[in-house]
Design a protein around this motif. Structure first.
Motif, PDB file in Angstrom:
ATOM      1  N   ILE A  55       0.842  -1.205   0.000  1.00  0.00           N
ATOM      2  CA  ILE A  55       0.000   0.000   0.000  1.00  0.00           C
ATOM      3  C   ILE A  55       0.873   1.250   0.000  1.00  0.00           C
ATOM      4  O   ILE A  55       0.628   2.201  -0.748  1.00  0.00           O
ATOM      5  CB  ILE A  55      -0.940   0.010   1.220  1.00  0.00           C
ATOM      6  N   ILE A  56       1.913   1.244   0.819  1.00  0.00           N
ATOM      7  CA  ILE A  56       2.786   2.418   0.933  1.00  0.00           C
ATOM      8  C   ILE A  56       3.509   2.696  -0.381  1.00  0.00           C
ATOM      9  O   ILE A  56       3.486   3.826  -0.897  1.00  0.00           O
ATOM     10  CB  ILE A  56       3.806   2.214   2.072  1.00  0.00           C
ATOM     11  N   MET A  57       4.162   1.694  -0.936  1.00  0.00           N
ATOM     12  CA  MET A  57       5.040   1.911  -2.081  1.00  0.00           C
ATOM     13  C   MET A  57       4.304   2.013  -3.413  1.00  0.00           C
ATOM     14  O   MET A  57       4.756   2.702  -4.330  1.00  0.00           O
ATOM     15  CB  MET A  57       6.082   0.788  -2.159  1.00  0.00           C
ATOM     16  N   SER A  58       3.162   1.340  -3.531  1.00  0.00           N
ATOM     17  CA  SER A  58       2.453   1.356  -4.820  1.00  0.00           C
ATOM     18  C   SER A  58       1.299   2.346  -4.864  1.00  0.00           C
ATOM     19  O   SER A  58       0.821   2.700  -5.937  1.00  0.00           O
ATOM     20  CB  SER A  58       1.910  -0.045  -5.150  1.00  0.00           C
ATOM     21  N   SER A  59       0.849   2.829  -3.682  1.00  0.00           N
ATOM     22  CA  SER A  59      -0.312   3.728  -3.662  1.00  0.00           C
ATOM     23  C   SER A  59      -0.052   5.022  -2.881  1.00  0.00           C
ATOM     24  O   SER A  59      -0.120   6.116  -3.451  1.00  0.00           O
ATOM     25  CB  SER A  59      -1.514   3.004  -3.054  1.00  0.00           C
ATOM     26  N   ARG A  60       0.254   4.910  -1.595  1.00  0.00           N
ATOM     27  CA  ARG A  60       0.329   6.104  -0.752  1.00  0.00           C
ATOM     28  C   ARG A  60       1.479   7.032  -1.148  1.00  0.00           C
ATOM     29  O   ARG A  60       1.297   8.242  -1.250  1.00  0.00           O
ATOM     30  CB  ARG A  60       0.467   5.703   0.716  1.00  0.00           C
ATOM     31  N   LEU A  61       2.678   6.474  -1.339  1.00  0.00           N
ATOM     32  CA  LEU A  61       3.828   7.317  -1.679  1.00  0.00           C
ATOM     33  C   LEU A  61       3.679   7.971  -3.054  1.00  0.00           C
ATOM     34  O   LEU A  61       3.878   9.190  -3.175  1.00  0.00           O
ATOM     35  CB  LEU A  61       5.123   6.510  -1.607  1.00  0.00           C
ATOM     36  N   PRO A  62       3.306   7.218  -4.110  1.00  0.00           N
ATOM     37  CA  PRO A  62       3.067   7.883  -5.407  1.00  0.00           C
ATOM     38  C   PRO A  62       1.978   8.941  -5.325  1.00  0.00           C
ATOM     39  O   PRO A  62       2.075   9.991  -5.974  1.00  0.00           O
ATOM     40  CB  PRO A  62       2.651   6.727  -6.325  1.00  0.00           C
ATOM     41  N   ARG A  63       0.959   8.688  -4.521  1.00  0.00           N
ATOM     42  CA  ARG A  63      -0.128   9.660  -4.374  1.00  0.00           C
ATOM     43  C   ARG A  63       0.378  10.946  -3.746  1.00  0.00           C
ATOM     44  O   ARG A  63       0.061  12.049  -4.214  1.00  0.00           O
ATOM     45  CB  ARG A  63      -1.230   9.044  -3.512  1.00  0.00           C
ATOM     46  N   ALA A  64       1.170  10.830  -2.686  1.00  0.00           N
ATOM     47  CA  ALA A  64       1.695  12.016  -2.016  1.00  0.00           C
ATOM     48  C   ALA A  64       2.635  12.803  -2.920  1.00  0.00           C
ATOM     49  O   ALA A  64       2.525  14.029  -3.036  1.00  0.00           O
ATOM     50  CB  ALA A  64       2.422  11.604  -0.736  1.00  0.00           C
ATOM     51  N   VAL A  65       3.548  12.100  -3.578  1.00  0.00           N
ATOM     52  CA  VAL A  65       4.494  12.761  -4.480  1.00  0.00           C
ATOM     53  C   VAL A  65       3.751  13.387  -5.661  1.00  0.00           C
ATOM     54  O   VAL A  65       4.025  14.522  -6.067  1.00  0.00           O
ATOM     55  CB  VAL A  65       5.556  11.764  -4.973  1.00  0.00           C
ATOM     56  N   GLY A  66       2.786  12.649  -6.215  1.00  0.00           N
ATOM     57  CA  GLY A  66       2.011  13.151  -7.350  1.00  0.00           C
ATOM     58  C   GLY A  66       1.225  14.400  -6.995  1.00  0.00           C
ATOM     59  O   GLY A  66       1.166  15.353  -7.778  1.00  0.00           O
ATOM     60  N   ALA A  67       0.616  14.423  -5.806  1.00  0.00           N
ATOM     61  CA  ALA A  67      -0.139  15.606  -5.378  1.00  0.00           C
ATOM     62  C   ALA A  67       0.771  16.817  -5.270  1.00  0.00           C
ATOM     63  O   ALA A  67       0.407  17.931  -5.704  1.00  0.00           O
ATOM     64  CB  ALA A  67      -0.819  15.336  -4.038  1.00  0.00           C
ATOM     65  N   MET A  68       1.959  16.629  -4.710  1.00  0.00           N
ATOM     66  CA  MET A  68       2.929  17.726  -4.602  1.00  0.00           C
ATOM     67  C   MET A  68       3.313  18.246  -5.988  1.00  0.00           C
ATOM     68  O   MET A  68       3.343  19.459  -6.233  1.00  0.00           O
ATOM     69  CB  MET A  68       4.184  17.251  -3.869  1.00  0.00           C
ATOM     70  N   MET A  69       3.617  17.328  -6.895  1.00  0.00           N
ATOM     71  CA  MET A  69       4.038  17.715  -8.240  1.00  0.00           C
ATOM     72  C   MET A  69       2.931  18.467  -8.971  1.00  0.00           C
ATOM     73  O   MET A  69       3.150  19.539  -9.541  1.00  0.00           O
ATOM     74  CB  MET A  69       4.448  16.472  -9.035  1.00  0.00           C
ATOM     75  N   ILE A  70       1.729  17.913  -8.944  1.00  0.00           N
ATOM     76  CA  ILE A  70       0.613  18.519  -9.677  1.00  0.00           C
ATOM     77  C   ILE A  70       0.276  19.895  -9.126  1.00  0.00           C
ATOM     78  O   ILE A  70       0.054  20.851  -9.877  1.00  0.00           O
ATOM     79  CB  ILE A  70      -0.627  17.592  -9.614  1.00  0.00           C
ATOM     80  N   GLY A  71       0.238  20.018  -7.802  1.00  0.00           N
ATOM     81  CA  GLY A  71      -0.032  21.318  -7.204  1.00  0.00           C
ATOM     82  C   GLY A  71       0.996  22.353  -7.617  1.00  0.00           C
ATOM     83  O   GLY A  71       0.658  23.502  -7.942  1.00  0.00           O
ATOM     84  N   ALA A  72       2.270  21.953  -7.627  1.00  0.00           N
ATOM     85  CA  ALA A  72       3.338  22.873  -8.027  1.00  0.00           C
ATOM     86  C   ALA A  72       3.195  23.261  -9.500  1.00  0.00           C
ATOM     87  O   ALA A  72       3.315  24.441  -9.857  1.00  0.00           O
ATOM     88  CB  ALA A  72       4.698  22.228  -7.782  1.00  0.00           C
ATOM     89  N   PHE A  73       2.929  22.279 -10.362  1.00  0.00           N
ATOM     90  CA  PHE A  73       2.836  22.550 -11.799  1.00  0.00           C
ATOM     91  C   PHE A  73       1.669  23.496 -12.112  1.00  0.00           C
ATOM     92  O   PHE A  73       1.812  24.437 -12.897  1.00  0.00           O
ATOM     93  CB  PHE A  73       2.644  21.251 -12.586  1.00  0.00           C
ATOM     94  N   LEU A  74       0.516  23.245 -11.498  1.00  0.00           N
ATOM     95  CA  LEU A  74      -0.652  24.084 -11.767  1.00  0.00           C
ATOM     96  C   LEU A  74      -0.461  25.498 -11.228  1.00  0.00           C
ATOM     97  O   LEU A  74      -0.873  26.477 -11.866  1.00  0.00           O
ATOM     98  CB  LEU A  74      -1.897  23.447 -11.149  1.00  0.00           C
ATOM     99  N   ALA A  75       0.163  25.615 -10.061  1.00  0.00           N
ATOM    100  CA  ALA A  75       0.388  26.939  -9.478  1.00  0.00           C
ATOM    101  C   ALA A  75       1.360  27.760 -10.321  1.00  0.00           C
ATOM    102  O   ALA A  75       1.139  28.952 -10.559  1.00  0.00           O
ATOM    103  CB  ALA A  75       0.916  26.794  -8.053  1.00  0.00           C
ATOM    104  N   VAL A  76       2.437  27.127 -10.796  1.00  0.00           N
ATOM    105  CA  VAL A  76       3.399  27.828 -11.658  1.00  0.00           C
ATOM    106  C   VAL A  76       2.730  28.219 -12.976  1.00  0.00           C
ATOM    107  O   VAL A  76       2.939  29.336 -13.489  1.00  0.00           O
ATOM    108  CB  VAL A  76       4.639  26.950 -11.910  1.00  0.00           C
ATOM    109  N   SER A  77       1.905  27.323 -13.526  1.00  0.00           N
ATOM    110  CA  SER A  77       1.178  27.647 -14.761  1.00  0.00           C
ATOM    111  C   SER A  77       0.273  28.850 -14.561  1.00  0.00           C
ATOM    112  O   SER A  77       0.214  29.753 -15.404  1.00  0.00           O
ATOM    113  CB  SER A  77       0.341  26.436 -15.213  1.00  0.00           C
TER     114      SER A  77
END
Length: 334
Positions: A55-77
């Motif tokens: 759960i941690i490595m295949s779901s929770r960690l990608p979800r947390a990292v992905g949320a950070m990335m997407i939030g940063a990308f949309l805010a910079v855009s």
């Protein structure tokens, strides 16, 4: 003035600690709570037979990292769009850019059902470019089309049209269940492979944003001032649009359309940094990642233990903020 210089440095210095804490909180809390010790064990001694580790490595960690990335990308855009158009209402979700990406991904899923993840990213980038081209093309053809409110209306019309066509096509070709992920922006379905493939595109987009940040500052003061300072305004706008297309396209490919992040965060960043986009852009990226990660954690507890789309939380904050901007700023530029 000294405060305006100190605040962005403080925010950027504190960002790593905040990011680590939020990623940890995102991994720990959800429908199934996981202990901090189990998180540490999954990193240092991963056991594929352990359900928590999976759960941690295949779901929770990608979800947390992905949320950070997407939030940063949309805010910079959003920061780039607001700066280059001097439009305080500009953002990828309002200007039809995100809807263009969803439209293109829908076509890809219909006509290329066995496409690999790379193709989803490419189609999303093409869709971002299409949405931006239609909105700004129409705006330049209409008298005062680039004014804040008119541009927002045009973006909403084009975005609604593209979204409606995408819905109709997905229903007709019976892929609506498959494509619903991109409409509802459910971060829990984050694909780790897509995150890896998106990194090169994101690096190019963020690098462009940083490189042109000084020119964006000049553009935000007006066309005549920017020209007088020796800025090639057409080149700056072209590079800014390219950066927006790359960052928004990657964001939609990763998790679907998420509204209002690109609208809210640049305003908050400018409150702390002033109008210098050399600071606005990096601070927007940091605050955007933190904001979306926090919204994702909150979304898990709205209807616990069931998942609520993160777009619901961003809309609850974004809609009042959008109305506040219209009421307080009227039709004036940014």
């Amino acid at each position: 003035m000294r405060l305006k210089r100190t605040l962005p440095v403080t925010i950027l210095a504190m960002a790593p600690a905040a990011i680590v804490l939020l990623i940890l909180a995102s991994i720990l809390y959800g429908a199934k709570n996981i202990t901090a010790g189990e998180v540490w064990n999954s990193i240092t001694a991963f056991n594929p037979d352990n359900v928590d580790h999976q759960i941690i490595m295949s779901s929770r960690l990608p979800r947390a990292v992905g949320a950070m990335m997407i939030g940063a990308f949309l805010a910079v855009s959003g920061a780039l769009m607001q700066g280059m158009t001097r439009n305080y209402l500009a953002s990828p979700s309002i200007m039809g850019v995100s809807d263009g990406s969803v439209f293109a991904v829908t076509l890809c899923m219909i006509f290329l059902p066995n496409a690999n993840p790379n193709l989803y990213i490419v189609s999303s980038l093409i869709g971002s470019a299409l949405g931006a081209a239609i909105v700004f093309g129409l705006a330049w053809c209409i008298p005062q089309g680039l004014s804040p409110v008119r541009l927002a209306i045009l973006g909403s019309i084009v975005g609604t049209f593209l979204s409606g066509v995408a819905h109709a096509l997905s229903t007709y070709f019976q892929v609506s269940q498959n494509i619903s992920f991109w409409y509802n922006a459910r971060l829990h379905q984050m694909n780790p492979e897509l995150i890896r493939l998106s990194i090169p595109f994101a690096i190019v987009g963020l690098t462009l944003a940083v490189v042109i940040s000084k020119s964006i500052s000049a553009l935000s003061l007006g066309e005549e001032i920017a020209t007088g300072l020796g800025i090639r305004t057409w080149l700056t706008r072209a590079l800014a649009i390219l950066a927006v297309v790359l960052l928004t396209g990657v964001s939609v490919a990763l998790a679907g359309k998420i509204a209002f992040v690109g609208l809210i965060i640049p305003h908050i960043a400018r409150f702390f940094t002033g109008s210098d986009y050399r600071w606005v852009i990096p601070v927007s990226g940091v605050l955007g990642g933190i904001f979306l990660a926090m919204c994702d954690i909150v979304a898990r507890f709205i209807n616990y233990p069931f998942e609520t789309p993160v777009g619901v939380v961003t809309a609850l904050i974004g809609v009042p903020f959008f109305l506040y901007l219209i009421k307080t700023r009227g039709g004036a530029g940014a």
